[in-house]
Write a protein that holds these residues in place. Structure first.
Motif, PDB file in Angstrom:
ATOM      1  N   ARG A   1     -49.224  10.009  33.916  1.00 22.96           N
ATOM      2  CA  ARG A   1     -47.889   9.517  33.576  1.00 22.96           C
ATOM      3  C   ARG A   1     -47.348   8.518  34.605  1.00 22.96           C
ATOM      4  NH1 ARG A   1     -45.793  12.081  29.448  1.00 22.96           N
ATOM      5  NH2 ARG A   1     -43.684  11.409  29.963  1.00 22.96           N
ATOM      6  N   GLU A   2     -48.215   8.024  35.464  1.00 22.20           N
ATOM      7  CA  GLU A   2     -47.785   7.080  36.499  1.00 22.20           C
ATOM      8  C   GLU A   2     -47.880   5.645  35.966  1.00 22.20           C
ATOM      9  OE1 GLU A   2     -46.051   5.632  39.470  1.00 22.20           O
ATOM     10  OE2 GLU A   2     -46.446   7.808  39.560  1.00 22.20           O
ATOM     11  N   VAL A   3     -46.734   5.011  35.751  1.00 25.73           N
ATOM     12  CA  VAL A   3     -46.662   3.686  35.126  1.00 25.73           C
ATOM     13  C   VAL A   3     -47.450   2.639  35.912  1.00 25.73           C
ATOM     14  CG1 VAL A   3     -45.109   1.798  34.483  1.00 25.73           C
ATOM     15  CG2 VAL A   3     -44.446   4.181  34.035  1.00 25.73           C
ATOM     16  N   SER A   4     -47.279   2.619  37.222  1.00 23.99           N
ATOM     17  CA  SER A   4     -47.901   1.570  38.032  1.00 23.99           C
ATOM     18  C   SER A   4     -49.426   1.592  37.948  1.00 23.99           C
ATOM     19  CB  SER A   4     -47.460   1.703  39.493  1.00 23.99           C
ATOM     20  OG  SER A   4     -47.859   2.949  40.038  1.00 23.99           O
ATOM     21  N   TYR A   5     -50.010   2.754  37.691  1.00 24.10           N
ATOM     22  CA  TYR A   5     -51.463   2.830  37.599  1.00 24.10           C
ATOM     23  C   TYR A   5     -51.962   2.060  36.389  1.00 24.10           C
ATOM     24  CZ  TYR A   5     -51.070   6.714  40.977  1.00 24.10           C
ATOM     25  OH  TYR A   5     -50.812   7.482  42.069  1.00 24.10           O
TER      26      TYR A   5
ATOM     27  N   LYS B   1     -49.529  -1.679  27.220  1.00 29.12           N
ATOM     28  CA  LYS B   1     -48.748  -0.966  26.199  1.00 29.12           C
ATOM     29  C   LYS B   1     -48.454   0.458  26.639  1.00 29.12           C
ATOM     30  CE  LYS B   1     -50.124  -3.375  21.936  1.00 29.12           C
ATOM     31  NZ  LYS B   1     -50.875  -3.238  20.642  1.00 29.12           N
ATOM     32  N   ARG B   2     -49.451   1.079  27.230  1.00 32.25           N
ATOM     33  CA  ARG B   2     -49.265   2.454  27.709  1.00 32.25           C
ATOM     34  C   ARG B   2     -48.228   2.502  28.828  1.00 32.25           C
ATOM     35  NH1 ARG B   2     -48.499   7.518  26.685  1.00 32.25           N
ATOM     36  NH2 ARG B   2     -49.493   8.971  28.136  1.00 32.25           N
ATOM     37  N   ALA B   3     -48.233   1.494  29.694  1.00 29.49           N
ATOM     38  CA  ALA B   3     -47.252   1.428  30.779  1.00 29.49           C
ATOM     39  C   ALA B   3     -45.842   1.287  30.214  1.00 29.49           C
ATOM     40  CB  ALA B   3     -47.569   0.260  31.707  1.00 29.49           C
ATOM     41  N   VAL B   4     -45.680   0.396  29.206  1.00 25.16           N
ATOM     42  CA  VAL B   4     -44.364   0.191  28.585  1.00 25.16           C
ATOM     43  C   VAL B   4     -43.889   1.462  27.899  1.00 25.16           C
ATOM     44  CG1 VAL B   4     -43.127  -1.053  26.774  1.00 25.16           C
ATOM     45  CG2 VAL B   4     -44.686  -2.295  28.303  1.00 25.16           C
ATOM     46  N   GLU B   5     -44.794   2.133  27.214  1.00 18.99           N
ATOM     47  CA  GLU B   5     -44.455   3.377  26.521  1.00 18.99           C
ATOM     48  C   GLU B   5     -43.955   4.440  27.502  1.00 18.99           C
ATOM     49  OE1 GLU B   5     -46.725   6.856  23.907  1.00 18.99           O
ATOM     50  OE2 GLU B   5     -47.712   4.931  24.270  1.00 18.99           O
ATOM     51  N   LEU B   6     -44.629   4.557  28.623  1.00 18.10           N
ATOM     52  CA  LEU B   6     -44.221   5.543  29.629  1.00 18.10           C
ATOM     53  C   LEU B   6     -42.878   5.185  30.242  1.00 18.10           C
ATOM     54  CD1 LEU B   6     -47.631   6.201  31.439  1.00 18.10           C
ATOM     55  CD2 LEU B   6     -46.280   7.862  30.126  1.00 18.10           C
TER      56      LEU B   6
ATOM     57  N   GLY C   1     -39.343   7.277  30.302  1.00 17.15           N
ATOM     58  CA  GLY C   1     -38.890   7.699  31.615  1.00 17.15           C
ATOM     59  C   GLY C   1     -39.994   8.175  32.513  1.00 17.15           C
ATOM     60  N   GLY C   2     -41.243   7.705  32.277  1.00 19.72           N
ATOM     61  CA  GLY C   2     -42.383   8.052  33.129  1.00 19.72           C
ATOM     62  C   GLY C   2     -43.122   9.278  32.657  1.00 19.72           C
TER      63      GLY C   2
END
Length: 260
Positions: A224-228, A250-255, A259-260
């Motif tokens: 669940r870490e967006v930056s990764y 897309k996965r980063a934007v979704e998270l 809210g992460g």
């Protein structure tokens, strides 16, 4: 039963470090004078140097704000009452340094640890602690020197390699970062940030396939870490894997939306 001297020593040391000091019972209170730093009964008033008595009456709030010179005076005052050995002094400095570091008081921790190292210069754990304090203070070169000293003295822990990697990263020495993080993840494979930092340095070195592998390991440990996902996406894009890069973004934007 705990002796008066032992109880007095523990009371003073705990006061300096901010620990909870056990409250005396009624019998103890009647047997000795009431003060913040109750002296052991075996110590006679004329054996205590007058200038040190007021210093020992300072509360914890004052102790926590003393730096190099004041830290030394605390132990000098302690020594004046109990005639402590060098080993005892080093133990006090160690405890003070560790306590200050845990509470984010790096100036005081720095002073206490350096004093301890004057007595125990071959203590690798102390050099390790001092290295991390230097890192938090932004003294990168001193941090590397302290951590390398710890390594020479036999400390081969995850914390040592990870600390060196952080320091080398500040200097943008990515080959050294990679070398230390390879050691770190071999020692502990459960720290996602170590894999993430490894991926960042590998990307800087244009070793993209290895960087992708490192980012994927970080994601596996912390999904669940967006930056990764963002970093993985940029590296995938650098290798021409645009479709996979878009999926990662897309996965980063979704998270982020969740809210992460």
């Amino acid at each position: 039963m705990m002796s008066s001297e032992t109880r007095g020593k523990e009371t003073i040391e705990n006061e300096m470090l901010g620990a909870d000091v056990p409250q005396p019972n009624a019998a103890d209170s009647a047997a000795r004078p009431s003060s913040m730093f109750s002296r052991p009964q075996k110590v006679k008033p004329d054996e205590i140097k007058t200038p040190l008595v007021p210093r020992m009456r300072f509360g914890l709030a004052s102790v926590l704000h003393w730096t190099d010179r004041m830290v030394n005076k605390v132990v000098a005052a302690y020594d004046n009452v109990f005639d402590i050995s060098d080993d005892d002094a080093a133990a006090i400095y160690r405890r003070m340094g560790t306590s200050y570091a845990k509470n984010g008081k790096d100036s005081e921790a720095n002073a206490a640890l350096r004093h301890a190292l004057q007595v125990e210069p071959e203590n690798g754990d102390l050099w390790l602690q001092l290295g991390h304090v230097f890192l938090r203070q932004g003294a990168v070169t001193k941090a590397i020197e302290a951590l390398r000293k710890a390594k020479v003295l036999g400390n081969n822990s995850f914390d040592l390699s990870y600390g060196l990697a952080q320091a080398f990263s500040e200097l943008e020495k990515h080959e050294d970062v990679v070398a230390e993080l390879r050691v770190a993840v071999a020692l502990r494979a459960d720290v996602p940030e170590a894999y993430y930092r490894l991926g960042i340095s590998l990307d800087h070195l244009k070793r993209f396939d290895e960087a992708i592998e490192a980012f994927e390991m970080a994601i596996q440990l912390a999904p669940r870490e967006v930056s990764y996902y963002q970093s993985l996406g940029f590296t995938l894009e650098s290798t021409g894997k645009r479709k996979e890069a878009v999926e990662s973004f897309k996965r980063a934007v979704e998270l982020e939306r969740r809210g992460g």
